[in-house]
Motif scaffolding. Sequence first.
Motif, mmCIF file in Angstrom:
data_model
loop_
_atom_site.group_PDB
_atom_site.id
_atom_site.type_symbol
_atom_site.label_atom_id
_atom_site.label_comp_id
_atom_site.label_asym_id
_atom_site.label_seq_id
_atom_site.Cartn_x
_atom_site.Cartn_y
_atom_site.Cartn_z
ATOM 1 N N SER A 137 28.567 40.489 34.497
ATOM 2 C CA SER A 137 29.045 41.122 35.648
ATOM 3 C C SER A 137 29.866 40.034 36.491
ATOM 4 O O SER A 137 29.746 38.920 36.282
ATOM 5 N N PHE A 138 30.568 40.705 37.525
ATOM 6 C CA PHE A 138 31.210 39.337 38.302
ATOM 7 C C PHE A 138 30.451 39.499 39.988
ATOM 8 O O PHE A 138 30.156 40.477 40.343
ATOM 9 N N ILE A 139 30.480 38.737 40.596
ATOM 10 C CA ILE A 139 29.951 38.522 41.932
ATOM 11 C C ILE A 139 31.257 38.087 42.664
ATOM 12 O O ILE A 139 31.648 36.922 42.760
ATOM 13 N N GLY A 140 31.751 39.146 43.615
ATOM 14 C CA GLY A 140 33.007 38.981 44.077
ATOM 15 C C GLY A 140 34.198 39.521 43.243
ATOM 16 O O GLY A 140 34.011 39.235 42.001
ATOM 17 N N ILE A 141 35.239 39.498 43.812
ATOM 18 C CA ILE A 141 36.410 39.992 43.112
ATOM 19 C C ILE A 141 37.047 39.150 42.198
ATOM 20 O O ILE A 141 37.174 37.835 42.588
ATOM 21 N N PRO A 142 37.180 39.508 40.937
ATOM 22 C CA PRO A 142 37.887 38.288 40.026
ATOM 23 C C PRO A 142 39.203 37.896 40.476
ATOM 24 O O PRO A 142 39.865 38.773 41.226
ATOM 25 N N THR A 143 39.518 36.785 40.153
ATOM 26 C CA THR A 143 40.663 36.056 40.907
ATOM 27 C C THR A 143 42.026 36.839 40.153
ATOM 28 O O THR A 143 42.806 37.111 40.916
#
Length: 246
Positions: A137-143
């Motif tokens: 999963s991601f922490i923060g919006i992906p670039t």
Amino acid sequence: MKRHIPNLITLLNLFCGCIAIVFIAIDHLELAAAFVFLGIIFDFFDGLAARALDVRSELGLQLDSLADMVTSGVAPGFVMFQLLNKVNAWNLDSNTSIDFTHSLEIHSFLPFLGFIITLGSAYRLAKFNIDEEQTSSFIGIPTPANTLLIFSLPLILIYQPSDLAESIILNQWFLLGMTVLSAFLMNARIRLFALKFKNWKLKGNETRYLFLLLCIIGLALLKFIAIPLIIVLYIVLSLVRNPDKT
């Protein structure tokens, strides 16, 4: 030979980012957006190809982030620079209309603040490479998602102009707020579901398929205006899915 295929796809992402930056420099933001979108597609498929061919490597991970730094780091920062520069020039001369086809002229230091997005992207990508929490999963919006958000602003002005859209987007305080907000969201402790599929089965991918379906419906009905709403939807679905992991 097959171990080079994912890296080749990643390099195509980087190539698209380089072309996009050239078009941003000459204010052809719609063409820049097309190449950035193509680059993001390559970014999606390089990981898919690596998993399918079972050739994931540390080199591929580093190369992916370097490519993203250009396509989803420098490019959106440059776009925000251009928007702030145009709005600043427009404010200095109210008789001048916003034009996205003229050569670059710098009117003040203010537009350079748009590159805060680039700084936020660099920090986010560096953290991603060493953060073991972001494997599934991601922490923060992906670039790439943040890049689509930033590029949606000029596309709305170009293809869906309206008095309301112009009054909001062509406001330097709104643009500065978006700059700071996007840099913050990329690095915020918000756990978001990964958009890359490990397989195409429905089980385990329910949220992804629901998200893609809503994206298609939103884009069909609202076109580029749907993109900021899609980013909000992405955050909301992630919070609903993981309410205790933010």
